[in-house]
Structure formats: C-alpha cells, structure tokens
Write an enzyme that holds these catalytic residues in place. Structure first.
Site, mmCIF file in Angstrom:
data_model
loop_
_atom_site.group_PDB
_atom_site.id
_atom_site.type_symbol
_atom_site.label_atom_id
_atom_site.label_comp_id
_atom_site.label_asym_id
_atom_site.label_seq_id
_atom_site.Cartn_x
_atom_site.Cartn_y
_atom_site.Cartn_z
ATOM 1 N N LYS A 1 0.828 -1.214 0.000
ATOM 2 C CA LYS A 1 0.000 0.000 0.000
ATOM 3 C C LYS A 1 0.859 1.260 0.000
ATOM 4 O O LYS A 1 0.392 2.337 -0.372
ATOM 5 C CB LYS A 1 -0.918 -0.004 1.218
ATOM 6 C CG LYS A 1 -2.087 -0.957 1.081
ATOM 7 C CD LYS A 1 -3.271 -0.273 0.461
ATOM 8 C CE LYS A 1 -4.239 -1.275 -0.130
ATOM 9 N NZ LYS A 1 -5.368 -0.634 -0.802
ATOM 10 N N ASP B 1 -8.369 1.074 6.924
ATOM 11 C CA ASP B 1 -8.303 0.059 7.980
ATOM 12 C C ASP B 1 -6.847 -0.164 8.367
ATOM 13 O O ASP B 1 -6.516 -1.082 9.090
ATOM 14 C CB ASP B 1 -9.027 -1.240 7.601
ATOM 15 C CG ASP B 1 -8.735 -1.679 6.192
ATOM 16 O OD1 ASP B 1 -7.693 -1.268 5.643
ATOM 17 O OD2 ASP B 1 -9.540 -2.449 5.635
HETATM 18 C C1 LIG Z 1 -1.857 -6.127 3.228
HETATM 19 C C2 LIG Z 1 -2.965 -5.942 2.277
HETATM 20 N N1 LIG Z 1 -3.201 -6.888 1.369
HETATM 21 C C3 LIG Z 1 -4.205 -6.776 0.476
HETATM 22 C C4 LIG Z 1 -5.044 -5.678 0.480
HETATM 23 C C5 LIG Z 1 -6.167 -5.611 -0.497
HETATM 24 O O1 LIG Z 1 -6.082 -4.540 -1.370
HETATM 25 P P1 LIG Z 1 -7.396 -3.946 -2.040
HETATM 26 O O2 LIG Z 1 -8.204 -3.311 -0.936
HETATM 27 O O3 LIG Z 1 -6.905 -2.988 -3.035
HETATM 28 O O4 LIG Z 1 -8.140 -5.083 -2.621
HETATM 29 C C6 LIG Z 1 -4.830 -4.661 1.427
HETATM 30 C C7 LIG Z 1 -5.695 -3.503 1.486
HETATM 31 O O5 LIG Z 1 -5.587 -2.657 2.350
HETATM 32 C C8 LIG Z 1 -3.749 -4.784 2.333
HETATM 33 O O6 LIG Z 1 -3.478 -3.841 3.235
#
Ligand SMILES: Cc1ncc(COP(=O)(O)O)c(C=O)c1O
Length: 389
Positions: free
Chosen positions: A76, A124
């Site tokens: 992110k 979050d």
């Molecule tokens: C560690 C991690 N993996 C996967 C995701 C999933 O990403 P997305 O919300 O773009 O689907 C997030 C989203 O915050 C994340 O923080």
C-alpha cells in the site's frame, strides 16, 4: 469455501485507454517518471519457494515480498503516498505557473506550497499509513479516519507520520462516509483507495502507484507464471495484477484467482451476481485489511474484464499460511508476512486440497504460481500472537 468463476459477458473485453494508463505498461511508466520524488524507492524481492512448491506438488512458487516496501511494511506504500505526490505536484505547478520536476517536490519551496493542502481518508490501516507518510514527505496536512476495529498498534503507526487521527464508530464502510462528509465540509482532498460513481481519478492514481510492483515482477521473472493467487479487499490490488497480465498477454495470461476472507466476500458475491454488489457486514476477520463489504468501482470494472476466479478462505487458513511462511518449508527462507498478506497462499493451499477446484483451475505439477506477500508484520503484537497460536 467456494470457487466462483467470472461469467461476465465483459470477460476478455480489451481495457480502455484510461484503464491501461492505470494498470498497463503506460501506468508503470508514469510511476517511474515520479520516482525521483521517492529517493527511498527500491524494488522488493520476488522470493522463490522451491521447498513449498515441492510440498504442495506444483512446479514453482514465487512470492512478491512487500514486507519492507518504503519501510511501511506493505504494498500500500506504493499507492497512497504516490497519489499524494501527484496531488501536491499539480498544486505546486499551478501555484508556480511552471512545470515542476518530481524531485522538486522535496524542496522547501514546494513544501511551503504543499502546506496549503490537507489530504484525508478512511482506512483500515495500511492505506492510511501510506497517505500519512506521503503527506509528511511532501509537506501537507493529513487527517486519517479510523473505524472502531482498527487496532491501537495501527493507529500509532499512522500517527507516527504526523497525521491527525479521528476515530469513527462502526466499520470501514461507515468510516468512508464520515471521512467524505468531513472532507467536503472542510475543503480537504479525499485520497481514497476506494472508488465510486463520480470519484474515480484519485483511486485510479492510487492503483496506478501499485503498477510498478508488476513491472518489478516482469523484470525478476522472465519465465512467467501459469497461475496467480492475489488477495482482495476492495479489489484495487487484484485489478492491477489481473489488468497487468491481461494487458501483456491477452488470452494467454496466467489464470488469476482473487482470494477473500469467507467473512468478507464482496468481490466473490459480485462475481456470482455478475454485478458490483455490497454485502452485509458480518463478524470481523483476522485478515483485517481485507475486511471490505463493497468493491471499488474502478477496480471492479477492470476485474470484470480479466479476473478468472474468486475463492474465499477461512481465518484459520490465513493463520496457518502465516506460520508456513515463517517456518520456511524444506530449506526455503523464513518470511515475515502478516495475516492479510498470506491469504493468497492460503487460497492456493485450499485449491490444491480440493480435487474439483484443482481441476477447475488446471493446477498440476507443472504449474508456476505467483503469490503476493502484501504486508509484513504491520501489527507486530498481533503477528506474534498468531505465530504462537
Ligand atoms: C496487506 C494488504 N493486502 C491486500 C489488500 C487488499 O487490497 P485492495 O483493498 O486494493 O483489494 C490490502 C488492502 O488494504 C492490504 O493492506
């Protein structure tokens, strides 16, 4: 656990020019142009896991380890901070009335102008950390909205970048509403990773930021992949991954499976109905970063065209995968991947353990699988607890 295939009539429809500029080669090139504003940039490792591949009975497994990205511990880091850079860049150019090189954003002159901006978002955890880090790096004010279930550890990590924290009651989706209303009233810029009708450009820029990760994978893995398991929250990451392979390889792309927690399957539910669908919020999942109840619009429109399958996994599977990666199977390196970051591996394991799913996905001894360790121990206390559970 359920495997839902993409039955959309749009499957295989070429990406629009705008979508290619987010998830395709033009998107990654645009991010590269801005790298001088990020002197801390370095590619993350693509780790080969031959021991795990042997154990699971596939040809190869590679995991893109995002645990160290920009010192923010998740992929992110690439999105929110980049979107802040782009907003600041536009503002500074307008104020100075001339073209400004990305590296100039780090000068005192540019930062003084950036201080006129306030960026904000609901999060979050990981996205907010990226926005806050970007705001600190480029000199603007930042306000982050956190819903009731975000841990104190995550709050502290965001506040450490100088962001003002506002707590909101309810879940993530409710915090988005409150963040937007406040931003509109205060004249702040909402830098969200979630997109809806009328709010596409900034989430598109956030997703474009992720695309450099795909360019890194291309460079590190010339042999390519037959299967990709990628975790989904609002779908932004999955759209970038799916869109990248679709844009590069068309119908010869690897089979792509989006993996979600069984307790938060908004993408799977949308695929089952062949329509972007919000689901009822339920009990919270340990995969806190994936706890989303409505797909992002800009992400969903790409996924409809090029994601192949949607699979859900229970919380225990993600925790087991966390332990597997920490243990290092058959001589593989030990990897610190957090509970939301292991969902892809958990999905692969679940699919391999089920004969019907294995056949539907065409997984066998020759499969070369790509996984994403999307975060490190972003909540170190929780990580230790899960590791010792
Ligand atoms: C560690 C991690 N993996 C996967 C995701 C999933 O990403 P997305 O919300 O773009 O689907 C997030 C989203 O915050 C994340 O923080």
């Amino acid at each position: 656990m359920q495997l839902v295939s993409n039955r959309s009539a749009k499957l295989g429809t070429p990406l629009s020019e705008k979508e290619r500029n987010i998830v395709g080669a033009p998107g990654a090139a645009e991010v590269r142009r801005f790298l001088p504003a990020f002197p801390i940039y370095a590619p993350t490792p693509l780790v080969a896991l031959p021991g795990l591949a042997d154990k699971l009975g596939v040809g190869a497994i590679h995991l893109k380890d995002e645990g160290q990205r920009y010192g923010l511990s998740s992929f992110k880091a690439l999105g929110g901070a980049y979107a802040v850079a782009r907003l600041v860049h536009e503002h500074v150019q307008k104020r100075l009335g001339r073209k400004v090189a990305p590296a100039e954003l780090l000068t005192d002159e540019a930062k003084a102008i950036a201080a006129e901006l306030t960026v904000s978002c609901a999060t979050d955890g990981n996205h907010g950390r990226s926005v806050a880090a970007g705001a600190q790096m480029f000199g603007c004010r930042c306000v982050i909205f956190l819903h009731a279930h975000v841990s104190e550890g995550r709050e502290k990590a965001i506040a450490a970048f100088g962001a003002e924290i506002r707590r909101t009651p309810g879940n993530y989706d409710q915090s988005i509403v409150e963040a937007n209303e406040t931003a509109a009233a205060e004249g702040w810029v909402t830098v969200s990773d979630f997109s809806w009708e009328g709010y596409r450009d900034i989430p598109g820029t956030v997703m474009q930021g992720y695309s450099i990760m795909m360019a890194e994978i291309d460079e590190a893995a010339p042999q390519g992949f037959t299967h990709v398991f990628v975790q989904g929250g609002v779908g932004g990451l999955a759209a970038v991954v799916a869109g990248h392979f679709f844009d590069r390889f068309g119908s010869n792309r690897p089979c792509l499976v989006v993996v979600e927690p069984t307790r938060a399957t908004c993408l799977q539910a949308s695929a089952a109905r062949d329509e972007r669908t919000a689901i009822e919020a339920g009990e919270s999942t340990v995969m806190a970063m994936l706890e989303c109840y409505e797909p992002s619009l800009a992400a969903w429109e790409i996924l409809e065209k090029c994601a192949d399958f949607y699979l859900d996994i229970p919380d225990e599977a993600a925790v087991a995968a966390l332990k597997t990666l920490a243990g290092g199977e058959g001589g593989d390196p030990s990897l610190t991947i957090g509970e939301s970051g292991t969902a892809g591996l958990a999905g692969l394991q679940a699919a391999l353990a089920d004969e019907a799913m294995r056949a539907a996905l065409g997984l066998d001894k020759s499969s070369r699988v790509l996984l994403f360790g999307t975060e490190g121990a972003t909540d170190p206390e929780l990580y230790q607890k899960l590791l010792n559970s």
